[in-house]
Design a protein around this motif. Structure first.
Motif, PDB file in Angstrom:
ATOM      1  N   LEU A   1       0.834  -1.211   0.000  1.00 52.89           N
ATOM      2  CA  LEU A   1       0.000   0.000   0.000  1.00 52.89           C
ATOM      3  C   LEU A   1       0.865   1.257   0.000  1.00 52.89           C
ATOM      4  CD1 LEU A   1      -2.771  -1.131   2.495  1.00 52.89           C
ATOM      5  CD2 LEU A   1      -3.186  -0.357   0.151  1.00 52.89           C
ATOM      6  N   GLU A   2       1.965   1.216   0.743  1.00 54.81           N
ATOM      7  CA  GLU A   2       2.870   2.369   0.776  1.00 54.81           C
ATOM      8  C   GLU A   2       3.413   2.667  -0.626  1.00 54.81           C
ATOM      9  OE1 GLU A   2       7.189   3.749   2.603  1.00 54.81           O
ATOM     10  OE2 GLU A   2       6.368   1.789   3.122  1.00 54.81           O
ATOM     11  N   THR A   3       3.832   1.606  -1.340  1.00 56.60           N
ATOM     12  CA  THR A   3       4.337   1.779  -2.702  1.00 56.60           C
ATOM     13  C   THR A   3       3.250   2.335  -3.616  1.00 56.60           C
ATOM     14  OG1 THR A   3       5.896  -0.059  -2.454  1.00 56.60           O
ATOM     15  CG2 THR A   3       5.335   0.593  -4.694  1.00 56.60           C
TER      16      THR A   3
ATOM     17  N   ASP B   1       5.574  -0.486  12.132  1.00 50.05           N
ATOM     18  CA  ASP B   1       6.393   0.422  11.335  1.00 50.05           C
ATOM     19  C   ASP B   1       5.806   0.573   9.935  1.00 50.05           C
ATOM     20  OD1 ASP B   1       8.946   1.924  10.837  1.00 50.05           O
ATOM     21  OD2 ASP B   1       9.224   0.325   9.377  1.00 50.05           O
ATOM     22  N   ALA B   2       5.397  -0.556   9.314  1.00 50.73           N
ATOM     23  CA  ALA B   2       4.820  -0.513   7.973  1.00 50.73           C
ATOM     24  C   ALA B   2       3.501   0.267   7.963  1.00 50.73           C
ATOM     25  CB  ALA B   2       4.594  -1.924   7.451  1.00 50.73           C
ATOM     26  N   TRP B   3       2.707   0.078   9.038  1.00 45.16           N
ATOM     27  CA  TRP B   3       1.420   0.785   9.153  1.00 45.16           C
ATOM     28  C   TRP B   3       1.644   2.289   9.282  1.00 45.16           C
ATOM     29  CZ3 TRP B   3      -0.652   3.324  13.605  1.00 45.16           C
ATOM     30  CH2 TRP B   3      -1.994   3.678  13.493  1.00 45.16           C
ATOM     31  N   LEU B   4       2.610   2.692  10.091  1.00 46.28           N
ATOM     32  CA  LEU B   4       2.899   4.113  10.277  1.00 46.28           C
ATOM     33  C   LEU B   4       3.372   4.763   8.981  1.00 46.28           C
ATOM     34  CD1 LEU B   4       4.637   4.118  13.774  1.00 46.28           C
ATOM     35  CD2 LEU B   4       2.534   5.328  13.165  1.00 46.28           C
TER      36      LEU B   4
ATOM     37  N   ILE C   1      -6.344   3.517   9.235  1.00 44.64           N
ATOM     38  CA  ILE C   1      -6.255   3.777  10.676  1.00 44.64           C
ATOM     39  C   ILE C   1      -6.926   2.657  11.466  1.00 44.64           C
ATOM     40  CG2 ILE C   1      -7.067   5.315  12.514  1.00 44.64           C
ATOM     41  CD1 ILE C   1      -6.608   7.650  10.518  1.00 44.64           C
ATOM     42  N   ASP C   2      -8.028   2.133  10.933  1.00 46.33           N
ATOM     43  CA  ASP C   2      -8.745   1.041  11.600  1.00 46.33           C
ATOM     44  C   ASP C   2      -7.930  -0.253  11.649  1.00 46.33           C
ATOM     45  OD1 ASP C   2     -10.898   2.629  12.113  1.00 46.33           O
ATOM     46  OD2 ASP C   2     -12.078   1.957  10.395  1.00 46.33           O
TER      47      ASP C   2
END
Length: 288
Positions: free
Chosen positions: A246-248, A283-286, A270-271
């Protein structure tokens, strides 16, 4: 001839004295092609090598031939990146037909399959938008996507590299690659079965993670929704990898994400806040 190509060819010629049979075959094919070019009085240029190798390959993948196309395909994979785009576009349909046959023959041969993938990468990179509108182009690209989830690591890695490179370089003037929609639908199909085939889901996410591309707006929301379902499956590494993917995707989402989608996806992300004890997932979520 390009000095880099000449260096590669000299290394192949030198393999004629190697102990490994496949290396001897590579050298023998190259030397035979060069002898043919010399006899014809032609110049030793990439286009000449290409024409001679294609003739050999067509003979070897033809009906009834028992010869393995492995050595020819390998030497062809070395030559193709140096052949002009105009030649590769003019010969596109013929090449796709021959390489597709090679792809079928390569099912149990890792070395041959890697060479075929390298050839497909070089040929597809040279195509313009009109070529990509042909069904054979998208069909061949889908074969690369399928190989991107192959159980054999060397095949899977090479297919992912090829697909990633192609998707990151859409033919001008397109901002979104013509194969992007095909890719998005393929990814969605694989992720839909993540609970029963988590390995395929991991493999296809590895492809998406390494690909710098703009996703089609029509599929972007569905892709995000599918990825956000994965942490709920409680499969090791699947959830963390989905955050990284998702970050990519978000990093390349300028043309795929409108204001309403941004808000909805942010709330959904956020959920998905992971346990504070899971430092990798946190870390990946942040980062999202």
């Amino acid at each position: 001839m390009d000095s880099g190509l000449e260096l590669q060819l000299q290394k192949l010629r030198d393999q004629i004295g190697c102990k490994e049979a496949h290396q001897q075959q590579h050298a023998a094919i190259l030397l035979a092609v060069e002898e043919t070019i010399k006899e014809q009085g032609a110049t030793a240029e990439p286009a000449g090598y290409f024409a001679a190798l294609m003739t050999l390959l067509e003979q070897q993948v033809g009906a009834g031939s028992r010869a393995s196309p492995g050595a020819v395909t390998y030497v062809l994979s070395v030559i193709l990146p140096h052949v002009s785009a105009g030649v590769l576009r003019a010969k596109f349909t013929t090449m796709m037909a021959v390489l597709s046959q090679s792809l079928d023959l390569a099912s149990a041969d890792v070395a041959l399959l890697r060479s075929v993938i390298a050839c497909l990468e070089a040929v597809l990179l040279a195509q313009d938008a009109a070529s990509w509108r042909q069904a054979v182009a998208l069909g061949t690209f889908k074969s690369l996507l399928q190989l991107s989830t192959d159980s054999k690591p060397k095949i899977r890695k090479r297919a992912q590299e090829a697909a990633s490179l192609l998707l990151a370089r859409p033919p001008p003037p397109a901002a979104i690659h013509p194969a992007a929609q095909t890719t998005a639908r393929f990814v969605l199909d694989v992720l839909a079965n993540a609970k029963t085939d988590s390995q395929a889901a991991i493999h296809i996410m590895q492809l998406v993670r390494q690909t710098q591309m703009v996703w089609p707006p029509s599929e972007f929301g569905d892709l995000c929704a599918a990825l956000m379902q994965l942490p709920r499956l409680n499969v090791p590494f699947l959830g963390t990898l989905s955050f990284q993917v998702l970050e990519t995707m978000f990093a390349n989402a300028s043309e795929s994400l409108d204001e309403d989608q941004f808000r909805d996806i942010l709330i959904a992300a956020i959920d998905l806040k992971p346990s504070i004890g899971d430092s990798l997932a946190s870390d990946a979520w942040l980062r999202i």
